[in-house]
Scaffold this motif. Sequence first.
Motif, PDB file in Angstrom:
ATOM      1  N   VAL A 136       0.840  -1.198   0.000  1.00  0.00           N
ATOM      2  CA  VAL A 136       0.000   0.000   0.000  1.00  0.00           C
ATOM      3  C   VAL A 136       0.879   1.252   0.000  1.00  0.00           C
ATOM      4  O   VAL A 136       0.673   2.185  -0.781  1.00  0.00           O
ATOM      5  CB  VAL A 136      -0.936   0.009   1.234  1.00  0.00           C
ATOM      6  CG1 VAL A 136      -1.642   1.342   1.367  1.00  0.00           C
ATOM      7  CG2 VAL A 136      -1.947  -1.125   1.131  1.00  0.00           C
ATOM      8  N   THR A 137       1.899   1.249   0.863  1.00  0.00           N
ATOM      9  CA  THR A 137       2.791   2.403   0.966  1.00  0.00           C
ATOM     10  C   THR A 137       3.470   2.690  -0.361  1.00  0.00           C
ATOM     11  O   THR A 137       3.578   3.845  -0.778  1.00  0.00           O
ATOM     12  CB  THR A 137       3.857   2.144   2.059  1.00  0.00           C
ATOM     13  OG1 THR A 137       3.180   1.732   3.235  1.00  0.00           O
ATOM     14  CG2 THR A 137       4.665   3.385   2.340  1.00  0.00           C
ATOM     15  N   ILE A 138       3.939   1.641  -1.020  1.00  0.00           N
ATOM     16  CA  ILE A 138       4.634   1.832  -2.293  1.00  0.00           C
ATOM     17  C   ILE A 138       3.698   2.396  -3.350  1.00  0.00           C
ATOM     18  O   ILE A 138       4.039   3.341  -4.070  1.00  0.00           O
ATOM     19  CB  ILE A 138       5.279   0.503  -2.760  1.00  0.00           C
ATOM     20  CG1 ILE A 138       6.452   0.174  -1.831  1.00  0.00           C
ATOM     21  CG2 ILE A 138       5.723   0.595  -4.223  1.00  0.00           C
ATOM     22  CD1 ILE A 138       7.238  -1.044  -2.211  1.00  0.00           C
ATOM     23  N   LEU A 139       2.480   1.856  -3.416  1.00  0.00           N
ATOM     24  CA  LEU A 139       1.525   2.360  -4.421  1.00  0.00           C
ATOM     25  C   LEU A 139       1.207   3.833  -4.161  1.00  0.00           C
ATOM     26  O   LEU A 139       1.121   4.637  -5.088  1.00  0.00           O
ATOM     27  CB  LEU A 139       0.246   1.521  -4.409  1.00  0.00           C
ATOM     28  CG  LEU A 139       0.398   0.076  -4.910  1.00  0.00           C
ATOM     29  CD1 LEU A 139      -0.939  -0.666  -4.809  1.00  0.00           C
ATOM     30  CD2 LEU A 139       0.912   0.032  -6.334  1.00  0.00           C
ATOM     31  N   GLU A 140       1.051   4.186  -2.893  1.00  0.00           N
ATOM     32  CA  GLU A 140       0.727   5.585  -2.577  1.00  0.00           C
ATOM     33  C   GLU A 140       1.907   6.506  -2.883  1.00  0.00           C
ATOM     34  O   GLU A 140       1.735   7.637  -3.315  1.00  0.00           O
ATOM     35  CB  GLU A 140       0.287   5.704  -1.108  1.00  0.00           C
ATOM     36  CG  GLU A 140      -1.125   5.175  -0.918  1.00  0.00           C
ATOM     37  CD  GLU A 140      -1.616   5.194   0.506  1.00  0.00           C
ATOM     38  OE1 GLU A 140      -0.771   5.264   1.431  1.00  0.00           O
ATOM     39  OE2 GLU A 140      -2.842   5.135   0.692  1.00  0.00           O
ATOM     40  N   GLU A 141       3.114   5.981  -2.643  1.00  0.00           N
ATOM     41  CA  GLU A 141       4.290   6.787  -2.935  1.00  0.00           C
ATOM     42  C   GLU A 141       4.434   6.990  -4.442  1.00  0.00           C
ATOM     43  O   GLU A 141       4.804   8.073  -4.904  1.00  0.00           O
ATOM     44  CB  GLU A 141       5.533   6.100  -2.364  1.00  0.00           C
ATOM     45  CG  GLU A 141       6.647   7.084  -2.050  1.00  0.00           C
ATOM     46  CD  GLU A 141       7.787   6.420  -1.316  1.00  0.00           C
ATOM     47  OE1 GLU A 141       7.581   6.015  -0.167  1.00  0.00           O
ATOM     48  OE2 GLU A 141       8.877   6.302  -1.918  1.00  0.00           O
ATOM     49  N   ILE A 142       4.114   5.970  -5.208  1.00  0.00           N
ATOM     50  CA  ILE A 142       4.147   6.110  -6.668  1.00  0.00           C
ATOM     51  C   ILE A 142       3.188   7.218  -7.095  1.00  0.00           C
ATOM     52  O   ILE A 142       3.520   8.057  -7.952  1.00  0.00           O
ATOM     53  CB  ILE A 142       3.782   4.773  -7.360  1.00  0.00           C
ATOM     54  CG1 ILE A 142       4.915   3.765  -7.144  1.00  0.00           C
ATOM     55  CG2 ILE A 142       3.536   4.985  -8.852  1.00  0.00           C
ATOM     56  CD1 ILE A 142       4.600   2.377  -7.663  1.00  0.00           C
ATOM     57  N   ALA A 143       2.009   7.247  -6.477  1.00  0.00           N
ATOM     58  CA  ALA A 143       1.026   8.276  -6.820  1.00  0.00           C
ATOM     59  C   ALA A 143       1.621   9.673  -6.596  1.00  0.00           C
ATOM     60  O   ALA A 143       1.501  10.552  -7.454  1.00  0.00           O
ATOM     61  CB  ALA A 143      -0.245   8.093  -6.001  1.00  0.00           C
ATOM     62  N   LEU A 144       2.281   9.864  -5.470  1.00  0.00           N
ATOM     63  CA  LEU A 144       2.907  11.163  -5.188  1.00  0.00           C
ATOM     64  C   LEU A 144       3.986  11.489  -6.220  1.00  0.00           C
ATOM     65  O   LEU A 144       4.071  12.612  -6.721  1.00  0.00           O
ATOM     66  CB  LEU A 144       3.549  11.162  -3.793  1.00  0.00           C
ATOM     67  CG  LEU A 144       2.629  11.284  -2.577  1.00  0.00           C
ATOM     68  CD1 LEU A 144       3.448  11.338  -1.303  1.00  0.00           C
ATOM     69  CD2 LEU A 144       1.766  12.526  -2.686  1.00  0.00           C
ATOM     70  N   LEU A 145       4.819  10.502  -6.519  1.00  0.00           N
ATOM     71  CA  LEU A 145       5.909  10.716  -7.476  1.00  0.00           C
ATOM     72  C   LEU A 145       5.368  11.065  -8.850  1.00  0.00           C
ATOM     73  O   LEU A 145       5.891  11.938  -9.545  1.00  0.00           O
ATOM     74  CB  LEU A 145       6.780   9.458  -7.543  1.00  0.00           C
ATOM     75  CG  LEU A 145       7.653   9.216  -6.302  1.00  0.00           C
ATOM     76  CD1 LEU A 145       8.095   7.764  -6.216  1.00  0.00           C
ATOM     77  CD2 LEU A 145       8.873  10.137  -6.328  1.00  0.00           C
TER      78      LEU A 145
ATOM     79  N   ASN B 271      13.118   3.267  -9.571  1.00  0.00           N
ATOM     80  CA  ASN B 271      13.597   4.193 -10.604  1.00  0.00           C
ATOM     81  C   ASN B 271      12.967   5.570 -10.441  1.00  0.00           C
ATOM     82  O   ASN B 271      13.636   6.594 -10.553  1.00  0.00           O
ATOM     83  CB  ASN B 271      13.266   3.650 -11.995  1.00  0.00           C
ATOM     84  CG  ASN B 271      14.018   2.365 -12.279  1.00  0.00           C
ATOM     85  OD1 ASN B 271      15.062   2.099 -11.663  1.00  0.00           O
ATOM     86  ND2 ASN B 271      13.495   1.544 -13.180  1.00  0.00           N
ATOM     87  N   LEU B 272      11.671   5.535 -10.169  1.00  0.00           N
ATOM     88  CA  LEU B 272      10.929   6.774 -10.000  1.00  0.00           C
ATOM     89  C   LEU B 272      11.469   7.552  -8.805  1.00  0.00           C
ATOM     90  O   LEU B 272      11.678   8.759  -8.840  1.00  0.00           O
ATOM     91  CB  LEU B 272       9.465   6.394  -9.749  1.00  0.00           C
ATOM     92  CG  LEU B 272       8.326   7.281 -10.227  1.00  0.00           C
ATOM     93  CD1 LEU B 272       8.547   7.705 -11.669  1.00  0.00           C
ATOM     94  CD2 LEU B 272       7.010   6.503 -10.121  1.00  0.00           C
TER      95      LEU B 272
ATOM     96  N   ALA C  85      14.644  12.352  -1.104  1.00  0.00           N
ATOM     97  CA  ALA C  85      13.685  11.743  -0.164  1.00  0.00           C
ATOM     98  C   ALA C  85      12.916  12.789   0.639  1.00  0.00           C
ATOM     99  O   ALA C  85      11.740  12.626   0.918  1.00  0.00           O
ATOM    100  CB  ALA C  85      14.417  10.787   0.775  1.00  0.00           C
ATOM    101  N   GLY C  86      13.605  13.867   1.001  1.00  0.00           N
ATOM    102  CA  GLY C  86      12.981  14.880   1.858  1.00  0.00           C
ATOM    103  C   GLY C  86      11.838  15.643   1.206  1.00  0.00           C
ATOM    104  O   GLY C  86      11.068  16.326   1.874  1.00  0.00           O
ATOM    105  N   LEU C  87      11.740  15.496  -0.113  1.00  0.00           N
ATOM    106  CA  LEU C  87      10.699  16.208  -0.844  1.00  0.00           C
ATOM    107  C   LEU C  87       9.295  15.783  -0.397  1.00  0.00           C
ATOM    108  O   LEU C  87       8.358  16.584  -0.412  1.00  0.00           O
ATOM    109  CB  LEU C  87      10.872  15.928  -2.342  1.00  0.00           C
ATOM    110  CG  LEU C  87      10.559  17.046  -3.322  1.00  0.00           C
ATOM    111  CD1 LEU C  87      11.272  18.328  -2.947  1.00  0.00           C
ATOM    112  CD2 LEU C  87      10.943  16.617  -4.734  1.00  0.00           C
TER     113      LEU C  87
END
Length: 578
Positions: A7-16, A81-82, A88-90
Amino acid sequence: MSREEMVTILEEIALLLELKDENPFKIKAYRSGAETVRSFPDDIVALATANQLTGIKGIGEALRDKLHEMATTGKLAFHENLRAEFPAGLFELFELQGLGAKKIKILHRDLGLCSVADLKQACLENRIAGTPGFGAKTQNNLLEAIAHRESHAGIFRLGNVAHVVEDMLDQLRNHPDTLRVAVCGSYRRAKETVHDIDLLVATSQPTEITSFFTTLPGIQKILAHGETKASVILDNGLQCDLRAVSNAQFPFALQYFSGSKEHNVALRQLSLRKGWSLNEYDFTRVNDDAAPLPVVHDEKDIYEALGLSFIEPELRENMGEIEAAQHGKLPRLIDISNLRGTFHNHTTASDGKNSLEEMAAAAQELGLQYLGIADHSKSSFQANGLHEDRLLQQCANIRALNESLDGFRLLAGSEVDILKDGTLDFSDDILAQLDYCVASVHNAFTLSEDDMTRRIIRAMENEHVTMLGHLTGRLLLKREAYSVNIAKIIDCAAETRTVIELNCNPMRLDMDWRWWHRARDKGVLCSINPDAHKTEQLQFLHFGVRLARKGWLRREDVINTLSLEKITEWLKLPKEKR
DNA sequence: CTTTCTCTAAAGTGCACTGTGGCCAGTGC
């Protein structure tokens, strides 16, 4: 890889992807994919490992393959890759009110900012104002948002730590050297937010217990580890302190560490008047003239010795509880077992995750006799609010479903938006067809206090408005309450016989506990509502009851302690007779 | 990226508010 990590990875992809200005629907697909994974009823990790994620709504070809890769390899190349494209701090910039992907992208690309610390520096050096899209006002707002974030550092919502606290208690309780165990501090007093967690163990082997404590799972860092005290930081950043005391000291330590400080100061003054000094270990006589020391086995004995009836931890804020205890005037507080039903819950018709049937089954499993369904109204577009036709259809569905239920009822309601001018999102003839209605503010938060108060009062004056939802709109540690004159709202609620909700969502816990005592004294009734958007969230009722207790509420102050039969009658009464 | 009133391509959540920059863009619900 666990479900949570996926879940965390999918949400992080969304932000990226947002930062990359990708197709908004692609971004939405990752978000909804994350939500699907989070609330999937079966073992989704096993299914992903076996690559059997087909025919699941919201998981198409691309997400299926990515979930499979995560489950089998423990990582996702696409994600890595993304991620490598941005510092990271962004990510922490997204936590600031007023900053979204577009602006963060500008801050990063044009000004080279990589973190909140960078941004703060740039604001202070007046480098933000003047950047295209940013002005002096935005720069100032950003500084305020940063200050807001800093002031909340290290503070946690009660509901977010409950799980880990109960877990630690269980582990400590099961240790063979443990005699008694308790959680103290603001958690025990049911404060809506807590700084740290204070655990207490009675034992004759303190070093065994403190050592055991420091080896529990989920600990990020050990701050201190002595013979009778240990202090750790958990993975989520929460500080957790343990004290090991003798069985005889336990009641004193429990009382002392439960606080509040103000309550304890008052208690010690009372004690001194009897000639005893009270500290975290025992009573001692201050001189030879003092009365003989009382025998203390548990916390209750301490209060009794001081001439007080037992004060429940939730009330220990030195807000009148000591005087009440002296005169035997403490309220008999509501208990979770008193609840018979609840209002304000959502289904898939608006932004909930479960169907009418699933919500009904979950409520029955909790032992409730009725469950009120109050989906959003049409103006709450973002929440897929219902138009009149869908609302009436849902109403019909509920009544049909009730035919097949025995000893349990769904109640047909609506969480109707209070529009900017205080009128409601549905006309009276629509509202009249419902069993009840919750009225809430979901937009135009920036009205002046006068306008907002007038707006809400106008809604309360409507005959069909049974109760007011989340009065101040606050989101704990995230968004301040909007301006509203709560004292006036309470007076109007008493006058119009409008119930005020105690919203139990851990993000809200709204109306605030500090106001309930006053509201109760004016005859205002409370409804403890989970605002559940999925079946598990019905459990929020536990938090609601604890905050209701903190607000001095008794069973008779809370309408959802009424039986199905009584509440049915009550809802039929005209407001002025309630 | 997913879904579908599809079979290859198009559609997929609307509105208020704020601030900036000159009447629109970003954010948040």
